[in-house]
Scaffold this active site. Structure first.
Site, PDB file in Angstrom:
ATOM      1  N   ASP A  49       1.200  -1.505   0.062  1.00 50.42           N
ATOM      2  CA  ASP A  49       0.236  -0.114  -0.051  1.00 50.42           C
ATOM      3  C   ASP A  49       1.094   1.391   0.047  1.00 50.42           C
ATOM      4  O   ASP A  49      -0.055   1.871  -0.371  1.00 50.42           O
ATOM      5  CB  ASP A  49      -1.459   0.094   1.063  1.00 50.42           C
ATOM      6  CG  ASP A  49       0.047  -0.334   2.774  1.00 50.42           C
ATOM      7  OD1 ASP A  49       1.007   0.106   2.369  1.00 50.42           O
ATOM      8  OD2 ASP A  49      -1.359   0.115   3.378  1.00 50.42           O
ATOM      9  N   SER A  50       2.234   1.348  -0.031  1.00 47.72           N
ATOM     10  CA  SER A  50       2.678   2.033  -0.508  1.00 47.72           C
ATOM     11  C   SER A  50       2.874   2.723  -1.562  1.00 47.72           C
ATOM     12  O   SER A  50       3.669   3.855  -2.063  1.00 47.72           O
ATOM     13  CB  SER A  50       4.240   1.890  -0.112  1.00 47.72           C
ATOM     14  OG  SER A  50       4.318   0.395  -0.929  1.00 47.72           O
ATOM     15  N   ASP A  88      -0.571  -5.583  -0.232  1.00 50.43           N
ATOM     16  CA  ASP A  88      -1.116  -6.177   0.931  1.00 50.43           C
ATOM     17  C   ASP A  88      -3.239  -5.184   1.053  1.00 50.43           C
ATOM     18  O   ASP A  88      -3.675  -4.856   0.262  1.00 50.43           O
ATOM     19  CB  ASP A  88      -0.776  -3.916   0.803  1.00 50.43           C
ATOM     20  CG  ASP A  88       0.542  -4.107   2.095  1.00 50.43           C
ATOM     21  OD1 ASP A  88       0.766  -4.894   2.872  1.00 50.43           O
ATOM     22  OD2 ASP A  88       1.131  -3.626   2.415  1.00 50.43           O
ATOM     23  N   LYS A 118      -1.436  -9.613   3.163  1.00 53.00           N
ATOM     24  CA  LYS A 118      -0.786  -8.447   4.381  1.00 53.00           C
ATOM     25  C   LYS A 118      -1.718  -8.307   5.286  1.00 53.00           C
ATOM     26  O   LYS A 118      -2.288  -7.400   3.892  1.00 53.00           O
ATOM     27  CB  LYS A 118       0.555  -8.331   3.520  1.00 53.00           C
ATOM     28  CG  LYS A 118       1.680  -7.748   5.027  1.00 53.00           C
ATOM     29  CD  LYS A 118       2.958  -7.293   4.271  1.00 53.00           C
ATOM     30  CE  LYS A 118       2.864  -5.950   3.869  1.00 53.00           C
ATOM     31  NZ  LYS A 118       2.842  -4.880   5.028  1.00 53.00           N
ATOM     32  N   GLU A 120      -1.926  -5.144   8.298  1.00 51.13           N
ATOM     33  CA  GLU A 120      -0.706  -5.001   9.228  1.00 51.13           C
ATOM     34  C   GLU A 120      -1.724  -5.630  10.875  1.00 51.13           C
ATOM     35  O   GLU A 120      -2.427  -4.811  11.245  1.00 51.13           O
ATOM     36  CB  GLU A 120      -0.711  -3.511   9.279  1.00 51.13           C
ATOM     37  CG  GLU A 120       0.066  -2.730   8.341  1.00 51.13           C
ATOM     38  CD  GLU A 120       0.401  -1.021   8.590  1.00 51.13           C
ATOM     39  OE1 GLU A 120      -0.335  -1.039   9.469  1.00 51.13           O
ATOM     40  OE2 GLU A 120       0.573  -0.570   7.287  1.00 51.13           O
ATOM     41  N   GLU A 187       9.264  -4.171  11.022  1.00 52.16           N
ATOM     42  CA  GLU A 187       9.456  -3.113   9.915  1.00 52.16           C
ATOM     43  C   GLU A 187      10.036  -1.798  11.165  1.00 52.16           C
ATOM     44  O   GLU A 187       9.016  -1.667  12.151  1.00 52.16           O
ATOM     45  CB  GLU A 187       8.594  -2.229   9.572  1.00 52.16           C
ATOM     46  CG  GLU A 187       9.054  -0.580   8.672  1.00 52.16           C
ATOM     47  CD  GLU A 187       7.942  -0.376   7.774  1.00 52.16           C
ATOM     48  OE1 GLU A 187       7.667   0.897   7.563  1.00 52.16           O
ATOM     49  OE2 GLU A 187       7.113  -0.572   7.232  1.00 52.16           O
TER      50      GLU A 187
END
Length: 285
Positions: A49-50, A88, A118, A120, A187
């Site tokens: 999602d970057s 993501d 993925k 978070e 991270e």
């Protein structure tokens, strides 16, 4: 059978095997050409999602949508054939309930063809991870600095700075493993905490701003390639594309203004007047 169809795409088992094998090479990708370039070298490609920040110019990942992730996930899958592809799940697509998480995760997998999603993974996400895994969705966790939570922590700050934070990050990692995650991204944490998590889990850890002893490493590709003026401390630049792109665009602009482009080699001409047939301008059309 074509040569392309004989290429075997990596699986969850290949990723899990890195816990006791060679470190995983991972990078982000958001388009087909970039995915095709990195595919021979990467074990895992993350459609992160970057993308919201490095492609769409958003100030954080919070504004990323399901439609954006699916569109970029489809492109990466078209461009790759060997690497394990993870997409993501964006902010707001899984937090409400396990059912919400499954509806959105299954949509991502159906519409992109990716191998995993993925999340978070705060401790609250354990129920979602377990729900997804039980229903056939491989899940990668993400602990430490969680970009989707920057409005809570007050920015992009390294995590695990004190005992309370360390315990929280460890609890998040353990909860993700216990819920069935096949791997976890760590991270923005201190080296010793990343080492402790890596040694304490039976699943692979993938570091970004963590420790070289993680079971793999990942970077945001535009950061690694030197597309931006500023990059985080943990990024090593392996290129300087900003300068190379600027030089190429400058040269193009100069040639256009001087009317030296297009030239003879790039211009079509009639082979015989009245036939409508064009000659090739050069090796590329």
């Amino acid at each position: 059978m074509s040569a392309q169809s004989q290429v075997r795409r990596k699986t969850v088992r290949d990723i899990i095997a890195a816990k006791t094998g060679e470190p995983l090479v991972c990078l982000t990708a958001y388009d087909a050409p970039t995915a095709a370039i990195m595919d021979p070298y990467c074990d895992l490609i993350l459609v992160g999602d970057s993308v919201g920040m490095v492609v769409h110019g958003l100030s954080s990942t919070v504004g990323v949508t399901m439609e954006m992730m699916i569109l970029h996930g489809q492109a990466v899958m078209r461009g790759s054939e060997r690497a394990f592809v993870v997409v993501d799940m964006p902010f707001g697509s899984y937090e409400t309930s396990a059912d919400q998480a499954f509806l959105n995760a299954s949509r991502i997998m159906k519409e992109t063809g990716c191998q995993a999603v993925k999340i978070e993974s705060g401790t609250y996400a354990a129920d979602q991870i377990q729900h997804l895994v039980e229903r056939g969705v491989p899940v990668m966790g993400h602990v430490g600095l969680r970009p989707q939570a920057i409005n809570v922590v007050g920015g992009f700050k390294a995590q695990g700075r004190d005992d309370v934070e360390r315990e929280r990050v460890m609890a998040e990692a353990k909860a993700a493993e216990d819920a069935g995650a096949f791997a976890i991204v760590i991270e923005g944490v201190a080296e010793d905490l990343a080492d402790e998590i890596t040694k304490g889990l039976s699943i692979p850890t993938i570091g970004i701003g963590a420790s070289a002893t993680c079971d793999g490493q990942i970077l945001v590709t535009p950061d690694m390639l030197g597309v931006f003026d500023w990059t985080p401390k943990f990024v090593r630049r392996y290129g300087n594309l900003q300068s190379e792109i600027a030089k190429s665009v400058e040269a193009y602009a100069r040639d256009v203004r001087a009317r030296s482009f297009p030239g003879e080699a790039e211009t079509y001409k009639l082979t015989k007047p009245g036939t409508g047939k064009l000659s090739k301008p050069g090796p590329k059309q």
